[in-house]
Design a protein around this motif. Structure first.
Motif, PDB file in Angstrom:
ATOM      1  N   LYS A  81      60.380  91.985  85.501  1.00 48.84           N
ATOM      2  CA  LYS A  81      60.246  93.438  85.380  1.00 48.84           C
ATOM      3  C   LYS A  81      58.795  93.917  85.567  1.00 48.84           C
ATOM      4  N   ASP A  82      57.844  92.963  85.603  1.00 48.23           N
ATOM      5  CA  ASP A  82      56.444  93.330  85.840  1.00 48.23           C
ATOM      6  C   ASP A  82      56.170  93.591  87.317  1.00 48.23           C
ATOM      7  N   SER A  83      57.144  93.305  88.173  1.00 42.71           N
ATOM      8  CA  SER A  83      56.993  93.622  89.596  1.00 42.71           C
ATOM      9  C   SER A  83      56.867  95.136  89.734  1.00 42.71           C
ATOM     10  N   ALA A  84      55.701  95.576  90.195  1.00 45.13           N
ATOM     11  CA  ALA A  84      55.388  97.003  90.254  1.00 45.13           C
ATOM     12  C   ALA A  84      54.037  97.154  90.939  1.00 45.13           C
ATOM     13  N   SER A  85      53.626  98.392  91.135  1.00 42.01           N
ATOM     14  CA  SER A  85      52.259  98.659  91.573  1.00 42.01           C
ATOM     15  C   SER A  85      51.425  99.012  90.357  1.00 42.01           C
ATOM     16  N   TYR A  86      50.169  98.567  90.379  1.00 40.94           N
ATOM     17  CA  TYR A  86      49.256  98.819  89.274  1.00 40.94           C
ATOM     18  C   TYR A  86      48.091  99.654  89.805  1.00 40.94           C
ATOM     19  N   LEU A  87      47.924 100.819  89.217  1.00 35.99           N
ATOM     20  CA  LEU A  87      46.957 101.797  89.695  1.00 35.99           C
ATOM     21  C   LEU A  87      45.749 101.840  88.768  1.00 35.99           C
ATOM     22  N   CYS A  88      44.569 101.731  89.361  1.00 39.25           N
ATOM     23  CA  CYS A  88      43.308 101.847  88.626  1.00 39.25           C
ATOM     24  C   CYS A  88      42.756 103.247  88.893  1.00 39.25           C
ATOM     25  N   ALA A  89      42.264 103.904  87.856  1.00 40.70           N
ATOM     26  CA  ALA A  89      41.705 105.253  88.020  1.00 40.70           C
ATOM     27  C   ALA A  89      40.481 105.395  87.131  1.00 40.70           C
ATOM     28  N   VAL A  90      39.461 106.055  87.644  1.00 41.13           N
ATOM     29  CA  VAL A  90      38.223 106.279  86.907  1.00 41.13           C
ATOM     30  C   VAL A  90      37.982 107.770  86.749  1.00 41.13           C
ATOM     31  N   ARG A  91      37.581 108.168  85.561  1.00 45.72           N
ATOM     32  CA  ARG A  91      37.245 109.566  85.322  1.00 45.72           C
ATOM     33  C   ARG A  91      35.735 109.725  85.512  1.00 45.72           C
ATOM     34  N   ASP A  92      35.367 110.638  86.427  1.00 43.41           N
ATOM     35  CA  ASP A  92      33.955 110.742  86.775  1.00 43.41           C
ATOM     36  C   ASP A  92      33.212 111.726  85.861  1.00 43.41           C
ATOM     37  N   SER A  93      31.976 112.041  86.230  1.00 41.03           N
ATOM     38  CA  SER A  93      31.146 112.899  85.376  1.00 41.03           C
ATOM     39  C   SER A  93      31.697 114.310  85.257  1.00 41.03           C
ATOM     40  N   ASN A  94      32.523 114.746  86.224  1.00 45.09           N
ATOM     41  CA  ASN A  94      33.174 116.059  86.170  1.00 45.09           C
ATOM     42  C   ASN A  94      34.537 115.986  85.501  1.00 45.09           C
ATOM     43  N   TYR A  95      34.842 114.846  84.905  1.00 46.36           N
ATOM     44  CA  TYR A  95      36.130 114.617  84.239  1.00 46.36           C
ATOM     45  C   TYR A  95      37.307 114.694  85.212  1.00 46.36           C
ATOM     46  N   GLN A  96      37.031 114.413  86.491  1.00 46.11           N
ATOM     47  CA  GLN A  96      38.098 114.314  87.474  1.00 46.11           C
ATOM     48  C   GLN A  96      38.498 112.850  87.613  1.00 46.11           C
ATOM     49  N   LEU A  97      39.785 112.595  87.790  1.00 46.97           N
ATOM     50  CA  LEU A  97      40.279 111.231  87.973  1.00 46.97           C
ATOM     51  C   LEU A  97      40.211 110.840  89.441  1.00 46.97           C
ATOM     52  N   ILE A  98      39.594 109.703  89.711  1.00 49.46           N
ATOM     53  CA  ILE A  98      39.562 109.119  91.051  1.00 49.46           C
ATOM     54  C   ILE A  98      40.492 107.907  91.023  1.00 49.46           C
ATOM     55  N   TRP A  99      41.457 107.885  91.946  1.00 47.78           N
ATOM     56  CA  TRP A  99      42.501 106.852  91.921  1.00 47.78           C
ATOM     57  C   TRP A  99      42.315 105.817  93.016  1.00 47.78           C
ATOM     58  N   GLY A 100      42.539 104.561  92.662  1.00 47.25           N
ATOM     59  CA  GLY A 100      42.673 103.538  93.678  1.00 47.25           C
ATOM     60  C   GLY A 100      44.042 103.635  94.339  1.00 47.25           C
ATOM     61  N   ALA A 101      44.197 102.920  95.457  1.00 48.47           N
ATOM     62  CA  ALA A 101      45.456 102.969  96.204  1.00 48.47           C
ATOM     63  C   ALA A 101      46.555 102.140  95.558  1.00 48.47           C
ATOM     64  N   GLY A 102      46.189 101.339  94.550  1.00 45.02           N
ATOM     65  CA  GLY A 102      47.193 100.563  93.844  1.00 45.02           C
ATOM     66  C   GLY A 102      47.317  99.145  94.360  1.00 45.02           C
ATOM     67  N   THR A 103      47.711  98.232  93.473  1.00 46.34           N
ATOM     68  CA  THR A 103      47.982  96.837  93.822  1.00 46.34           C
ATOM     69  C   THR A 103      49.453  96.579  93.587  1.00 46.34           C
ATOM     70  N   LYS A 104      50.151  96.195  94.649  1.00 48.43           N
ATOM     71  CA  LYS A 104      51.567  95.854  94.522  1.00 48.43           C
ATOM     72  C   LYS A 104      51.670  94.412  94.056  1.00 48.43           C
ATOM     73  N   LEU A 105      52.265  94.222  92.887  1.00 51.00           N
ATOM     74  CA  LEU A 105      52.429  92.884  92.323  1.00 51.00           C
ATOM     75  C   LEU A 105      53.859  92.418  92.526  1.00 51.00           C
ATOM     76  N   ILE A 106      54.001  91.279  93.188  1.00 46.01           N
ATOM     77  CA  ILE A 106      55.321  90.692  93.443  1.00 46.01           C
ATOM     78  C   ILE A 106      55.445  89.468  92.563  1.00 46.01           C
ATOM     79  N   ILE A 107      56.498  89.425  91.755  1.00 43.92           N
ATOM     80  CA  ILE A 107      56.756  88.288  90.874  1.00 43.92           C
ATOM     81  C   ILE A 107      57.885  87.463  91.464  1.00 43.92           C
ATOM     82  N   LYS A 108      57.643  86.161  91.625  1.00 47.23           N
ATOM     83  CA  LYS A 108      58.663  85.264  92.158  1.00 47.23           C
ATOM     84  C   LYS A 108      59.178  84.359  91.055  1.00 47.23           C
ATOM     85  N   PRO A 109      60.479  84.052  91.110  1.00 46.51           N
ATOM     86  CA  PRO A 109      61.054  83.187  90.058  1.00 46.51           C
ATOM     87  C   PRO A 109      60.477  81.783  90.096  1.00 46.51           C
TER      88      PRO A 109
END
Lengths: 109, 114
Positions: A81-109
């Protein structure tokens, strides 16, 4: 310009540990967030780091080094169930969120 | 269940037509946001509202307008849709009085402009 870098895709095995890295260059820093997004669903909040160090929440931990502009999300005892995209975001000096494009995590049995 | 409701879930729209995406929250959050999500890109902020009665432009506001008549509703309008507005749109809200200011997202609206 402002930039968030994270790997596009990672593969890991069920039961293992995986570390997803995020590096950032932003105008100021007021916190770093990790969100999880399953395919076709909304992002949901995982963790928040504003000071250097490790924040642990069950199987998930997030680390921050402000001097290096670096964070990682550590997932232990991986489940399918951890198979998903993981998004990193940073809040800058103006308190705006800057988002990464995400990492798609694939879990194999 | 408390949260954010978006409508429609998906829509196909002819270029040049107008469209309003609806967003309603029941958490009494003061701040609300509209993002678009495109493949290979991070979430991009379209418009935001820090409190009822006020709105602001985000990173990609052109071609979109918003209003915030009350705390709960934050509709996004495309006055004359273009194919580049094909995207998944997420509405979000936050309690901006809290330290972390964590976002809660709606389920998204998938819009295709032909």
């Amino acid at each position: 310009g402002q930039n968030i870098d994270q790997p596009t895709e990672m593969t890991a095995t069920e039961g293992a540990i995986v570390q997803i890295n995020c590096t950032y260059q932003t105008s100021g820093f007021n916190g770093l967030f990790w969100y999880q997004q399953h395919a076709g669903e909304a992002p949901t909040f995982l963790s928040y780091n504003v000071l250097d160090g490790l924040e642990e929440k069950g199987r998930f931990s997030s680390f921050l080094s402000r001097s290096k502009g670096y964070s990682y999300l550590l997932l232990k005892e991986l489940q399918m169930k951890d198979s998903a995209s993981y998004l990193c975001a940073v809040r800058d000096s103006n308190y705006q969120l800057i988002w990464g494009a995400g990492t798609k995590l694939i879990i194999k049995p | 269940t408390a949260g954010i409701t978006q409508a429609p879930t998906s829509q196909i729209l002819a270029a040049g037509r107008s469209m309003t995406l609806r967003c309603t929250q029941d958490m009494r959050h003061n701040a609300m946001y509209w993002y678009r999500q495109d493949l290979g890109l991070g979430l991009r902020l379209i418009h935001y509202s820090n409190t009822a009665g006020t709105t602001g432009k985000g990173e990609v506001p052109d071609g979109y307008s918003v209003s915030r008549a009350n705390t709960d509703d934050f509709p996004l309008t495309l006055a004359s849709a273009v194919p580049s507005q094909t995207s998944v749109y997420f509405c979000a809200s936050s309690d901006s009085g809290s330290g972390a200011n964590v976002l809660t997202f709606g389920a998204g609206s998938r819009l295709t402009v032909l």
